[in-house]
Design a protein around this motif. Structure first.
Motif, PDB file in Angstrom:
ATOM      1  N   GLY A   1       0.814  -1.211   0.000  1.00 47.18           N
ATOM      2  CA  GLY A   1       0.000   0.000   0.000  1.00 47.18           C
ATOM      3  C   GLY A   1       0.841   1.252   0.000  1.00 47.18           C
ATOM      4  O   GLY A   1       2.066   1.214  -0.146  1.00 47.18           O
ATOM      5  N   ASP A   2       0.169   2.410   0.169  1.00 47.23           N
ATOM      6  CA  ASP A   2       0.891   3.674   0.288  1.00 47.23           C
ATOM      7  C   ASP A   2       1.088   3.968   1.778  1.00 47.23           C
ATOM      8  O   ASP A   2       0.842   3.101   2.627  1.00 47.23           O
ATOM      9  N   PHE A   3       1.479   5.181   2.112  1.00 52.71           N
ATOM     10  CA  PHE A   3       1.784   5.489   3.510  1.00 52.71           C
ATOM     11  C   PHE A   3       0.595   5.183   4.421  1.00 52.71           C
ATOM     12  O   PHE A   3       0.740   4.616   5.504  1.00 52.71           O
ATOM     13  N   ALA A   4      -0.612   5.544   3.950  1.00 53.17           N
ATOM     14  CA  ALA A   4      -1.786   5.404   4.803  1.00 53.17           C
ATOM     15  C   ALA A   4      -2.328   3.985   4.809  1.00 53.17           C
ATOM     16  O   ALA A   4      -2.916   3.553   5.804  1.00 53.17           O
ATOM     17  N   THR A   5      -2.157   3.243   3.716  1.00 50.61           N
ATOM     18  CA  THR A   5      -2.868   1.964   3.593  1.00 50.61           C
ATOM     19  C   THR A   5      -1.987   0.732   3.765  1.00 50.61           C
ATOM     20  O   THR A   5      -2.517  -0.378   3.886  1.00 50.61           O
ATOM     21  N   ALA A   6      -0.661   0.880   3.753  1.00 49.20           N
ATOM     22  CA  ALA A   6       0.208  -0.300   3.861  1.00 49.20           C
ATOM     23  C   ALA A   6       0.031  -0.961   5.233  1.00 49.20           C
ATOM     24  O   ALA A   6      -0.318  -0.312   6.216  1.00 49.20           O
ATOM     25  N   ASN A   7       0.280  -2.263   5.284  1.00 51.35           N
ATOM     26  CA  ASN A   7       0.081  -3.045   6.509  1.00 51.35           C
ATOM     27  C   ASN A   7       1.387  -3.136   7.289  1.00 51.35           C
ATOM     28  O   ASN A   7       2.350  -3.762   6.825  1.00 51.35           O
ATOM     29  N   PRO A   8       1.435  -2.525   8.494  1.00 56.12           N
ATOM     30  CA  PRO A   8       2.705  -2.505   9.246  1.00 56.12           C
ATOM     31  C   PRO A   8       3.078  -3.889   9.765  1.00 56.12           C
ATOM     32  O   PRO A   8       2.217  -4.636  10.225  1.00 56.12           O
ATOM     33  N   LEU A   9       4.383  -4.214   9.690  1.00 57.33           N
ATOM     34  CA  LEU A   9       4.887  -5.484  10.212  1.00 57.33           C
ATOM     35  C   LEU A   9       5.696  -5.273  11.492  1.00 57.33           C
ATOM     36  O   LEU A   9       5.820  -6.197  12.290  1.00 57.33           O
ATOM     37  N   GLY A  10       6.271  -4.092  11.663  1.00 58.62           N
ATOM     38  CA  GLY A  10       7.112  -3.820  12.819  1.00 58.62           C
ATOM     39  C   GLY A  10       8.345  -3.046  12.387  1.00 58.62           C
ATOM     40  O   GLY A  10       8.376  -2.489  11.283  1.00 58.62           O
ATOM     41  N   VAL A  11       9.355  -3.003  13.263  1.00 58.62           N
ATOM     42  CA  VAL A  11      10.588  -2.287  12.905  1.00 58.62           C
ATOM     43  C   VAL A  11      11.768  -3.250  12.925  1.00 58.62           C
ATOM     44  O   VAL A  11      11.795  -4.223  13.681  1.00 58.62           O
TER      45      VAL A  11
ATOM     46  N   GLY B   1      -3.649 -12.543   4.706  1.00 58.33           N
ATOM     47  CA  GLY B   1      -3.225 -11.692   5.812  1.00 58.33           C
ATOM     48  C   GLY B   1      -1.710 -11.467   5.766  1.00 58.33           C
ATOM     49  O   GLY B   1      -1.058 -11.749   4.755  1.00 58.33           O
ATOM     50  N   ILE B   2      -1.138 -10.998   6.900  1.00 60.48           N
ATOM     51  CA  ILE B   2       0.283 -10.628   6.884  1.00 60.48           C
ATOM     52  C   ILE B   2       1.182 -11.697   7.513  1.00 60.48           C
ATOM     53  O   ILE B   2       2.385 -11.501   7.656  1.00 60.48           O
ATOM     54  N   ALA B   3       0.599 -12.862   7.872  1.00 60.66           N
ATOM     55  CA  ALA B   3       1.366 -13.868   8.638  1.00 60.66           C
ATOM     56  C   ALA B   3       2.638 -14.300   7.916  1.00 60.66           C
ATOM     57  O   ALA B   3       3.704 -14.408   8.538  1.00 60.66           O
ATOM     58  N   ALA B   4       2.548 -14.567   6.610  1.00 59.55           N
ATOM     59  CA  ALA B   4       3.730 -15.063   5.882  1.00 59.55           C
ATOM     60  C   ALA B   4       4.836 -14.013   5.893  1.00 59.55           C
ATOM     61  O   ALA B   4       6.023 -14.344   6.008  1.00 59.55           O
ATOM     62  N   PHE B   5       4.465 -12.753   5.792  1.00 65.70           N
ATOM     63  CA  PHE B   5       5.477 -11.681   5.800  1.00 65.70           C
ATOM     64  C   PHE B   5       6.104 -11.563   7.187  1.00 65.70           C
ATOM     65  O   PHE B   5       7.319 -11.415   7.323  1.00 65.70           O
ATOM     66  N   GLN B   6       5.262 -11.627   8.215  1.00 57.50           N
ATOM     67  CA  GLN B   6       5.810 -11.508   9.578  1.00 57.50           C
ATOM     68  C   GLN B   6       6.715 -12.691   9.902  1.00 57.50           C
ATOM     69  O   GLN B   6       7.774 -12.529  10.505  1.00 57.50           O
ATOM     70  N   HIS B   7       6.297 -13.877   9.447  1.00 56.72           N
ATOM     71  CA  HIS B   7       7.102 -15.067   9.706  1.00 56.72           C
ATOM     72  C   HIS B   7       8.484 -14.926   9.051  1.00 56.72           C
ATOM     73  O   HIS B   7       9.507 -15.300   9.640  1.00 56.72           O
ATOM     74  N   ALA B   8       8.509 -14.356   7.854  1.00 56.15           N
ATOM     75  CA  ALA B   8       9.779 -14.203   7.126  1.00 56.15           C
ATOM     76  C   ALA B   8      10.753 -13.296   7.891  1.00 56.15           C
ATOM     77  O   ALA B   8      11.963 -13.402   7.725  1.00 56.15           O
ATOM     78  N   LEU B   9      10.218 -12.421   8.719  1.00 64.73           N
ATOM     79  CA  LEU B   9      11.078 -11.459   9.432  1.00 64.73           C
ATOM     80  C   LEU B   9      11.314 -11.839  10.895  1.00 64.73           C
ATOM     81  O   LEU B   9      11.844 -11.012  11.665  1.00 64.73           O
ATOM     82  N   THR B  10      10.922 -13.073  11.265  1.00 67.25           N
ATOM     83  CA  THR B  10      10.880 -13.458  12.683  1.00 67.25           C
ATOM     84  C   THR B  10      12.031 -12.900  13.518  1.00 67.25           C
ATOM     85  O   THR B  10      11.817 -12.154  14.459  1.00 67.25           O
ATOM     86  N   GLU B  11      13.252 -13.241  13.178  1.00 64.53           N
ATOM     87  CA  GLU B  11      14.343 -12.825  14.074  1.00 64.53           C
ATOM     88  C   GLU B  11      14.891 -11.440  13.731  1.00 64.53           C
ATOM     89  O   GLU B  11      15.815 -10.961  14.394  1.00 64.53           O
ATOM     90  N   LEU B  12      14.313 -10.792  12.720  1.00 62.52           N
ATOM     91  CA  LEU B  12      14.771  -9.435  12.377  1.00 62.52           C
ATOM     92  C   LEU B  12      13.927  -8.352  13.051  1.00 62.52           C
ATOM     93  O   LEU B  12      14.426  -7.253  13.312  1.00 62.52           O
ATOM     94  N   LEU B  13      12.662  -8.675  13.322  1.00 61.67           N
ATOM     95  CA  LEU B  13      11.788  -7.653  13.916  1.00 61.67           C
ATOM     96  C   LEU B  13      12.218  -7.393  15.363  1.00 61.67           C
ATOM     97  O   LEU B  13      12.354  -8.323  16.151  1.00 61.67           O
ATOM     98  N   ILE B  14      12.425  -6.120  15.675  1.00 65.38           N
ATOM     99  CA  ILE B  14      12.882  -5.789  17.040  1.00 65.38           C
ATOM    100  C   ILE B  14      11.862  -4.919  17.766  1.00 65.38           C
ATOM    101  O   ILE B  14      12.151  -4.363  18.812  1.00 65.38           O
ATOM    102  N   GLY B  15      10.701  -4.791  17.215  1.00 65.18           N
ATOM    103  CA  GLY B  15       9.662  -4.023  17.893  1.00 65.18           C
ATOM    104  C   GLY B  15       8.533  -3.699  16.949  1.00 65.18           C
ATOM    105  O   GLY B  15       8.604  -3.968  15.747  1.00 65.18           O
TER     106      GLY B  15
END
Ligand code: SF4
Length: 428
Positions: free
Chosen positions: A172-182, A216-230
């Protein structure tokens, strides 16, 4: 279209680069996504090559790419060879879009062009581009005054006020993209590579927004498991400054943004613009989303002289120019699918709405229901059909129309639509 043009391979949905130009109604179309500032001599050489090999018209797209039309199977390789010999760095793989003044803007939290370079290197190592749709894109917003708020992308990276971390979102764009974390800034390129791998595993046509819609966003979040720090910080409304006009740069010089009326200009007019930029001391031109060009590296005096010259050459130099309220695709006769001459109608419609319009009313003129020039809804969308112009209110070219009018009645119908919106209290 020429016979030799038809013989060229065509991949649906592909972005036509220099090596694989795409057949259109007026021959082959080549697209070039420049990275960073283009030296003035190189930009002038692109103009000359466009006249020599194409139809002499250069377009800047809503994503900031250069497009050259009217090439043939014979002239396209010569054009590509001429461009390859120039001092232009261009995207050659997954489209990675940075802030228009990346690396120059004093307000940036991080230099998105540096991260983009790391990402290009990582993607080359991973050989991911051939496994992805040609339309997949990544937006990297380093937090400068000219953001990428309205640019939709498969993957988005955004600066956070907490230094050293980057927010990651998909589809999405700034307003509509689905946040995964930082993720930490050093891990940002690796994070994007993993997310693109999620797309690649689902096939050549996979897009992030479609995966989010179905899984949903599960596959994307799973791909970042040990990279997401918050978690991503709550998003304050990010505003992007108006690109047209003057912008202070880190080195104390100025960039001046001008736009191409309806996204296209004659190569000769662009050569005159290059001459004006040189006279005013600019060191290069940069293309940017919103069909915009920046002349880089001027003083306040020379920048205003450049803007004056650009205005006299027919470029848009004021944010409230009514031509910015009209978006038009190439239309007939340039595009074989078109039922109306969208590009020819555009100045007529801009003149018609000028007395009534304060910039909050966008008219999208689309030669057919594909809606290439503007995927998002517009206040009024005009769709060419075999029976005339279908009018869609607050929708896109694919939505149901409320009226069908003859092409010669279009200016009157649009003026009437504007008046009705005003009567209903809409801010136009
Ligand atoms: S919207 Fe239709 S007419 Fe316009 S450029 Fe795209 S395919 Fe051609």
């Amino acid at each position: 279209m020429t016979g030799d043009a038809l013989a060229m391979p065509q991949r649906r949905g592909a972005c036509p680069g220099l090596s694989a130009p795409m057949p259109t109604g007026d021959g082959l179309l080549a697209r070039l996504q420049p990275i960073g500032t283009i030296p003035l001599a190189a930009f002038a050489a692109v103009c000359a090559a466009t006249r020599r090999h194409g139809n002499g018209v250069i377009e800047i797209t809503s994503r900031g790419s250069l497009q050259i039309r009217g090439l043939s199977a014979t002239s396209a390789p010569r054009f590509a060879a001429d461009i390859a010999a120039l001092d232009i760095v261009a995207e050659d793989g997954v489209a990675i879009c940075c802030n228009p003044l990346a690396g120059l803007d004093a307000a940036e939290i991080f230099d998105s062009s540096v991260l983009a370079g790391e990402l290009r290197h990582a993607l080359t190592q991973a050989s991911l581009a051939p496994k992805l749709s040609g339309k997949v894109s990544v937006a990297i917003d380093g937090g400068g005054v000219l953001g990428l708020v309205h640019l939709a992308a498969d993957i988005r990276l955004g600066a956070q006020m907490k230094s050293g971390v980057v927010a990651v979102a998909v589809g999405g764009d700034f307003a509509t993209a689905n946040p995964l974390g930082v993720v930490s800034r050093p891990d940002a390129a690796e994070a994007v590579t993993r997310l693109l791998d999620v797309l690649a595993k689902r096939g050549r046509d996979a897009r992030a927004r479609d995966i989010v819609a179905t899984e949903g966003i599960a596959a994307f979040q799973h791909a970042l498991t040990e990279l997401l720090i918050g978690e991503a910080l709550p998003r304050p409304m990010r505003r992007s400054a108006e690109a047209i006009g003057l912008h202070g740069l880190r080195d104390g010089s100025l960039a001046c943004g001008v736009a191409l009326a309806f996204g296209h200009a004659d190569a000769t007019a662009l050569e005159r613009l290059v001459e004006a930029a040189a006279t005013c001391g600019a060191n290069g031109l940069g293309t940017a989303p919103g069909r915009t060009l920046f002349a880089i590296g001027m003083t306040p005096d020379t920048a205003s002289a450049f803007a004056g010259a650009a205005g006299r050459l027919g470029f848009i130099v004021r944010a409230d120019d009514p031509r910015r309220s009209v978006v038009a695709c190439a239309g007939a006769p340039i595009c074989a699918s078109a039922h109306i001459a969208a590009r020819k109608l555009a100045p007529v419609i801009a003149n018609e709405i000028a007395p009534h319009c304060g910039g909050n009313f966008t008219v999208h003129l689309s030669g057919c229901a594909k809606g290439c020039a503007h995927a998002a809804p517009a206040a009024l969308t005009v769709v060419g059909t075999p029976d005339g112009c279908a009018l869609v209110a607050d929708g896109s070219a694919r939505d149901a129309p409320f009226a069908l009018v003859a092409t010669d009645e279009l200016p009157v119908a649009i003026a009437q639509s504007l008046r009705e919106r005003k009567r209903e209290g809409a801010h136009v």
